[in-house]
Design a protein around this motif. Sequence first.
Motif, PDB file in Angstrom:
ATOM      1  N   SER A 189       0.830  -1.203   0.000  1.00 54.61           N
ATOM      2  CA  SER A 189       0.000   0.000   0.000  1.00 54.61           C
ATOM      3  C   SER A 189       0.866   1.255   0.000  1.00 54.61           C
ATOM      4  CB  SER A 189      -0.894  -0.002   1.249  1.00 54.61           C
ATOM      5  OG  SER A 189      -1.635   1.200   1.351  1.00 54.61           O
ATOM      6  N   SER A 190       0.370   2.307  -0.608  1.00 52.18           N
ATOM      7  CA  SER A 190       1.049   3.605  -0.531  1.00 52.18           C
ATOM      8  C   SER A 190       0.408   4.494   0.528  1.00 52.18           C
ATOM      9  CB  SER A 190       1.015   4.304  -1.896  1.00 52.18           C
ATOM     10  OG  SER A 190      -0.324   4.538  -2.312  1.00 52.18           O
ATOM     11  N   ARG A 191      -0.585   3.964   1.226  1.00 46.46           N
ATOM     12  CA  ARG A 191      -1.281   4.697   2.284  1.00 46.46           C
ATOM     13  C   ARG A 191      -1.165   3.930   3.605  1.00 46.46           C
ATOM     14  NH1 ARG A 191      -3.097   9.937   0.834  1.00 46.46           N
ATOM     15  NH2 ARG A 191      -4.390   9.876  -1.026  1.00 46.46           N
ATOM     16  N   PRO A 192      -1.202   4.625   4.741  1.00 49.66           N
ATOM     17  CA  PRO A 192      -1.195   3.923   6.024  1.00 49.66           C
ATOM     18  C   PRO A 192      -2.423   3.014   6.169  1.00 49.66           C
ATOM     19  CG  PRO A 192      -0.678   6.253   6.326  1.00 49.66           C
ATOM     20  CD  PRO A 192      -1.142   6.093   4.902  1.00 49.66           C
ATOM     21  N   LYS A 193      -2.314   2.042   7.039  1.00 46.81           N
ATOM     22  CA  LYS A 193      -3.391   1.076   7.233  1.00 46.81           C
ATOM     23  C   LYS A 193      -4.690   1.778   7.626  1.00 46.81           C
ATOM     24  CE  LYS A 193      -4.431  -3.291   9.529  1.00 46.81           C
ATOM     25  NZ  LYS A 193      -3.882  -4.418  10.329  1.00 46.81           N
ATOM     26  N   GLY A 194      -5.767   1.419   6.935  1.00 43.14           N
ATOM     27  CA  GLY A 194      -7.088   1.960   7.257  1.00 43.14           C
ATOM     28  C   GLY A 194      -7.368   3.338   6.714  1.00 43.14           C
ATOM     29  N   PHE A 195      -6.429   3.931   5.968  1.00 38.93           N
ATOM     30  CA  PHE A 195      -6.647   5.275   5.435  1.00 38.93           C
ATOM     31  C   PHE A 195      -7.867   5.306   4.519  1.00 38.93           C
ATOM     32  CE2 PHE A 195      -6.331   8.215   1.894  1.00 38.93           C
ATOM     33  CZ  PHE A 195      -6.136   9.430   2.525  1.00 38.93           C
ATOM     34  N   LYS A 196      -8.730   6.313   4.733  1.00 37.91           N
ATOM     35  CA  LYS A 196      -9.885   6.503   3.866  1.00 37.91           C
ATOM     36  C   LYS A 196      -9.932   7.946   3.364  1.00 37.91           C
ATOM     37  CE  LYS A 196     -12.854   2.806   5.539  1.00 37.91           C
ATOM     38  NZ  LYS A 196     -14.215   2.433   5.996  1.00 37.91           N
ATOM     39  N   LYS A 197     -10.516   8.116   2.190  1.00 40.35           N
ATOM     40  CA  LYS A 197     -10.613   9.431   1.580  1.00 40.35           C
ATOM     41  C   LYS A 197     -11.852  10.157   2.079  1.00 40.35           C
ATOM     42  CE  LYS A 197      -8.155   8.099  -2.634  1.00 40.35           C
ATOM     43  NZ  LYS A 197      -8.208   8.008  -4.113  1.00 40.35           N
ATOM     44  N   GLU A 198     -11.775  11.490   2.067  1.00 42.00           N
ATOM     45  CA  GLU A 198     -12.901  12.312   2.491  1.00 42.00           C
ATOM     46  C   GLU A 198     -13.277  13.283   1.379  1.00 42.00           C
ATOM     47  OE1 GLU A 198     -11.719  14.253   6.047  1.00 42.00           O
ATOM     48  OE2 GLU A 198     -11.698  12.419   7.255  1.00 42.00           O
ATOM     49  N   GLY A 199     -14.459  13.871   1.515  1.00 36.89           N
ATOM     50  CA  GLY A 199     -14.891  14.895   0.564  1.00 36.89           C
ATOM     51  C   GLY A 199     -15.674  14.314  -0.595  1.00 36.89           C
ATOM     52  N   SER A 200     -16.349  15.199  -1.283  1.00 36.27           N
ATOM     53  CA  SER A 200     -17.191  14.784  -2.403  1.00 36.27           C
ATOM     54  C   SER A 200     -16.477  14.890  -3.741  1.00 36.27           C
ATOM     55  CB  SER A 200     -18.447  15.663  -2.453  1.00 36.27           C
ATOM     56  OG  SER A 200     -18.097  17.008  -2.726  1.00 36.27           O
ATOM     57  N   GLY A 201     -15.403  15.684  -3.791  1.00 38.15           N
ATOM     58  CA  GLY A 201     -14.707  15.899  -5.055  1.00 38.15           C
ATOM     59  C   GLY A 201     -15.589  16.578  -6.081  1.00 38.15           C
ATOM     60  N   ARG A 202     -16.468  17.474  -5.612  1.00 39.08           N
ATOM     61  CA  ARG A 202     -17.467  18.084  -6.500  1.00 39.08           C
ATOM     62  C   ARG A 202     -16.830  18.810  -7.687  1.00 39.08           C
ATOM     63  NH1 ARG A 202     -22.573  19.845  -7.112  1.00 39.08           N
ATOM     64  NH2 ARG A 202     -22.911  21.941  -7.903  1.00 39.08           N
ATOM     65  N   TYR A 249       2.186  -1.633   4.818  1.00 42.23           N
ATOM     66  CA  TYR A 249       1.743  -0.244   4.794  1.00 42.23           C
ATOM     67  C   TYR A 249       2.865   0.687   5.268  1.00 42.23           C
ATOM     68  CZ  TYR A 249      -2.887  -2.521   5.359  1.00 42.23           C
ATOM     69  OH  TYR A 249      -4.008  -3.306   5.240  1.00 42.23           O
ATOM     70  N   PRO A 250       2.875   1.943   4.803  1.00 41.74           N
ATOM     71  CA  PRO A 250       3.773   2.913   5.422  1.00 41.74           C
ATOM     72  C   PRO A 250       3.317   3.195   6.850  1.00 41.74           C
ATOM     73  CG  PRO A 250       2.351   3.987   3.784  1.00 41.74           C
ATOM     74  CD  PRO A 250       2.102   2.512   3.679  1.00 41.74           C
ATOM     75  N   GLU A 251       4.266   3.365   7.743  1.00 46.24           N
ATOM     76  CA  GLU A 251       3.912   3.623   9.139  1.00 46.24           C
ATOM     77  C   GLU A 251       3.397   5.041   9.340  1.00 46.24           C
ATOM     78  OE1 GLU A 251       7.687   2.573  10.901  1.00 46.24           O
ATOM     79  OE2 GLU A 251       6.887   0.623  11.523  1.00 46.24           O
ATOM     80  N   VAL A 252       3.847   5.953   8.487  1.00 44.53           N
ATOM     81  CA  VAL A 252       3.382   7.347   8.528  1.00 44.53           C
ATOM     82  C   VAL A 252       2.958   7.728   7.117  1.00 44.53           C
ATOM     83  CG1 VAL A 252       4.868   7.990  10.456  1.00 44.53           C
ATOM     84  CG2 VAL A 252       5.719   8.215   8.125  1.00 44.53           C
ATOM     85  N   PRO A 253       2.086   8.710   6.961  1.00 48.79           N
ATOM     86  CA  PRO A 253       1.665   9.118   5.612  1.00 48.79           C
ATOM     87  C   PRO A 253       2.853   9.548   4.755  1.00 48.79           C
ATOM     88  CG  PRO A 253       0.232  10.085   7.269  1.00 48.79           C
ATOM     89  CD  PRO A 253       1.369   9.458   8.018  1.00 48.79           C
ATOM     90  N   ILE A 254       2.831   9.138   3.490  1.00 49.03           N
ATOM     91  CA  ILE A 254       3.857   9.549   2.537  1.00 49.03           C
ATOM     92  C   ILE A 254       3.403  10.866   1.932  1.00 49.03           C
ATOM     93  CG2 ILE A 254       5.136   8.918   0.463  1.00 49.03           C
ATOM     94  CD1 ILE A 254       5.661   7.122   2.933  1.00 49.03           C
ATOM     95  N   SER A 255       4.011  11.948   2.388  1.00 46.73           N
ATOM     96  CA  SER A 255       3.517  13.292   2.036  1.00 46.73           C
ATOM     97  C   SER A 255       4.135  13.786   0.732  1.00 46.73           C
ATOM     98  CB  SER A 255       3.800  14.275   3.172  1.00 46.73           C
ATOM     99  OG  SER A 255       5.188  14.291   3.470  1.00 46.73           O
ATOM    100  N   LEU A 256       3.819  13.071  -0.345  1.00 50.50           N
ATOM    101  CA  LEU A 256       4.239  13.485  -1.687  1.00 50.50           C
ATOM    102  C   LEU A 256       3.005  13.729  -2.532  1.00 50.50           C
ATOM    103  CD1 LEU A 256       7.088  10.899  -2.474  1.00 50.50           C
ATOM    104  CD2 LEU A 256       7.323  13.181  -1.512  1.00 50.50           C
ATOM    105  N   GLY A 257       3.129  14.635  -3.483  1.00 53.73           N
ATOM    106  CA  GLY A 257       2.032  14.871  -4.402  1.00 53.73           C
ATOM    107  C   GLY A 257       1.992  13.825  -5.494  1.00 53.73           C
ATOM    108  N   VAL A 258       1.091  14.015  -6.431  1.00 55.96           N
ATOM    109  CA  VAL A 258       0.945  13.074  -7.536  1.00 55.96           C
ATOM    110  C   VAL A 258       2.200  13.037  -8.396  1.00 55.96           C
ATOM    111  CG1 VAL A 258      -0.303  12.638  -9.688  1.00 55.96           C
ATOM    112  CG2 VAL A 258      -1.561  13.232  -7.614  1.00 55.96           C
TER     113      VAL A 258
END
Length: 290
Positions: A189-202, A249-258
Motif C-alpha cells: 500500500s502507498s497509504r497507512p493502514k485503514g486510510f480513507k478518503k474524504e470529501g465529495s470531489g465536487r 503499509y507505510p507507518e506514517v503518511p507519505i507526504s508526496l504529491g501526484v
Amino acid sequence: MAYNKPMKKSFCLAIQGGGTRASFCLGVVLAMREAGLMADYVIGTSAGSLIGMMYLLKDSRGVEDAFIDYMGNKQFVGLSNVIKNGSLFNFSFFYEDISRNRREIDISSFLESPAKYYAVATDCEEGKPAYFSLDEGDVLRGIEASCALPLFSRPVEIGGRHYLDGGTVESLPFHKPLREGEKKIVFVSSRPKGFKKEGSGRSSKLAAKAMYGKYPKWKEAFVRSIESYNEEVDELLKAEEEGKLFAIYPEVPISLGVAETDRFRLLGAIYEGRKTFQKVLPALKEYLRQ
C-alpha cells in the motif's frame, strides 16, 4: 547491496499506485527483490503498474536512480506534457529514452518475464476494470493507460477502446488474484493502514463531466470513486484479518504529491519503503511458509 537467491515460493504481489507517493512501494519491492523474494504473479494499478514492471526487470540495480531521474525530468512528467501530448506523463519519451540511454534497464527482460503480470486500467466505455497482461502485445500501452490520470490525460486508445487510470475503479488491486484463487497475496500500500478518503470531489467531478462527457459509464464510476475506494479499504482489511493476504503499509503518511520532482523527498519515501520492508520481513517469510 546484497542480493539473495530467490525464495522458491509461489505468491502474488499486488501494488497500489498514488502517483509518486508510490515511491514507498518502490522501496518495498526493491528490498523484496534483494531479499530473494520473487513473485510469479504481479498486478499493479496506476503507478503501481509501473513499479510492478520495474520489479520484474531481470536486473533492477539501476531502477532506483532511473526512477528518481525520470520523475525530475520535465520531458517525462509536467503540466507542459498535458498541452503537448495530452498526458501528465510522457511514456513515449520514457520508453524511448530508456532503450537509448539506460542500458542498465532492459525492458525486454520484463516483456519476456515468465511471471504473470497485469496493469489495471479503467475501460472508459464500460466504466469497469481492464487488465493488460504480458500475454498481450500492448502491455506497455496498458501501463500508460493505467497511469493516465483523470483531468490530466486524454484517454489512451488501445485496440479501438479507450482507457484511463485504473484507480477510478480499482485502486487496491487484490481483487483479481483473490477471485482467481491465489493462496498467497502480498499487498503493498502507498497509504497507512485503514486510510480513507474524504470529501465529495465536487469540482473535479464537474471538470470530469466537461472533459469526458462522451463516456457516461466512466463518469458514473468517477463520481463514486471516493466511495468505491473506501469500500475497497474495508474489503482489504477484512481479507487481511482472514489471512487471505499479507499487507505492507507505510507507518506514517507519505507526504508526496501526484508528481513530486524533489529528489530528496523521493529518496526519503523509497527509504521508508525499504525500512518498513525490513521490519515486516520475518512475518512475511512466515506467512509465505505457511
